[in-house]
Scaffold this active site. Structure first.
Site, PDB file in Angstrom:
ATOM      1  CB  ALA A 210      28.323  49.957  31.744  1.00 13.36           C
ATOM      2  CG  HIS A 211      26.084  48.211  37.486  1.00 14.73           C
ATOM      3  ND1 HIS A 211      27.105  47.341  37.188  1.00 14.73           N
ATOM      4  CD2 HIS A 211      26.054  48.294  38.846  1.00 14.73           C
ATOM      5  CE1 HIS A 211      27.657  46.902  38.299  1.00 14.73           C
ATOM      6  NE2 HIS A 211      27.048  47.471  39.327  1.00 14.73           N
ATOM      7  NE  ARG A 212      31.770  50.384  40.416  1.00 21.83           N
ATOM      8  CZ  ARG A 212      31.684  49.404  41.323  1.00 21.83           C
ATOM      9  NH1 ARG A 212      31.459  48.175  40.931  1.00 21.83           N
ATOM     10  NH2 ARG A 212      31.821  49.658  42.592  1.00 21.83           N
TER      11      ARG A 212
END
Length: 378
Positions: A210-212
């Site tokens: 998860a990085h957005r």
């Protein structure tokens, strides 16, 4: 579309690790065919250790030019890249510039070339999430509309471009990520020791990425995402391995966010180690478009922590499920996908995308727009 054919000089612009992976088969194909190329790394994502390892593991030459742009606002970052790429193009005078995907590096490379009347080839063209809140969606649309060659991965992406009036420049080639997965999955199984290092058994852990910005930059969304994945892990008794992206780690620190015990944070991984985790996880939870593709290819069920996807083919074939960010929905999606047999058809081609792209670019006469080789995936 211009009549340029048989390029004698190619510039490849990349800036993130997914782009390095997806460009690797194209770079190798250029080397094998002795097509001269200049490799430009914008430095959009840059860690000296990890970048160097990626090029080394993929057996790629070091970039000829490294702009070292780094992180910044979209406008400042793209402007710095545009200026840097333009200087390279003035110096090299290439026949064609190749860009991949939907990053700011992609946009800057394509714009710099188009402003100088240099042909642009867009690899992985035609993807659409139809969510204009995603900066990547703007990048995709703009690059597709200024590119001369639209190398689309699937028939669906071709149809999106046809609806936008771009039929005269579309070539369905498949996705180079399939080429990369085919070329490196066995190498990862042989060389990676990540399972032993992390004390993991194949099929008995979950993978999370998860990085957005739209997920991790907002406390409520990030917390909800982590809670949902952790609740599913607690229910099933297996831990979650989360190779933490620097952006996400910064937000955890800034928010003073307590990560649930079921989620195990680990340092960012090199390509072979991450590929090994993807291929051996029982289930992947992700907000990454690339991970949706890769897990589909590798036979690992996927739960996407978003409400839209530019890879709908993964959902259509049953490899992926859109869960959104509500913990209840994430748990339900995990139940739906866990244990699913990987008997779906991979929709992204047969692993020969790079070969087709170079065939088209080096054809003795300019290829007829819309021509698709008979063996190309439909």
């Amino acid at each position: 579309m211009s009549t340029q054919s048989t390029p004698t000089n190619v510039v490849i612009v990349l800036g993130t690790r997914p782009e390095i992976i997806k460009f690797a088969p194209v770079i190798r194909e250029c080397i094998d065919r002795e097509v001269p190329f200049t490799l430009v790394h914008t430095g959009q994502h840059y860690s000296p250790d990890l970048d160097e390892v990626f090029f080394d593991q993929l057996e790629l030459p070091a970039p000829d030019v490294h702009l070292g742009v780094g992180s910044d606002s979209h406008g400042k970052q793209t402007a710095a890249m545009l200026e840097g790429v333009e200087e390279v193009l003035f110096d090299v005078e290439p026949d064609v510039v190749l860009v991949q995907g939907d990053t700011n590096s992609t946009l800057a490379g394509a714009l710099a070339a188009a402003k100088l009347n240099i042909e642009v080839g867009h690899i992985e063209a035609g993807l659409r999430s139809f969510d204009r809140e995603m900066p990547e969606e703007t990048n995709r649309v703009v690059v597709d509309h200024i590119a001369d060659y639209l190398f689309t991965p699937t028939s669906e992406t071709r149809e999106y471009l046809e609806r936008e009036g771009l039929s005269d420049r579309i070539f369905v080639t498949g996705n180079t990520v399939v080429d990369a997965a085919h070329q490196y999955a066995d190498v990862a199984a042989e060389k990676s020791t990540v399972l032993d290092e992390l004390g993991l058994e194949p099929g008995e852990f979950y993978l999370l990425t998860a990085h957005r910005a739209e997920n991790v930059d907002q406390l409520d969304r990030f917390s909800s995402l982590l809670d949902g994945v952790a609740q599913f892990a607690d229910e099933t008794g297996w831990d979650v391995v989360y190779p933490i992206h620097p952006r996400a780690q910064n937000r955890i620190d800034a928010f003073d966010l307590e990560v649930p015990d079921a989620i195990r944070l680990v340092e960012p991984l090199d390509f072979l180690d991450f590929l090994r985790l993807e291929s051996t996880a029982a289930l992947a939870f992700t907000d990454s478009g690339g991970v949706q593709e890769e897990t589909c290819i590798l036979g690992t069920p996927c739960v996407t922590l978003r409400y839209t996807t530019e890879r709908p083919e993964t959902v259509y074939v049953g490899a992926n499920c859109l869960a959104g960010l509500d913990p209840v929905d994430i748990v339900d999606a995990g139940r739906q996908m866990l244990g699913k047999r990987p008997d779906w058809d991979v929709p992204f081609g047969d692993g020969r995308a790079a070969e087709r792209i170079l065939d088209l670019l080096t054809a003795p006469t300019s290829p007829t727009a819309g021509t698709i080789p008979a063996e190309t995936p439909q």
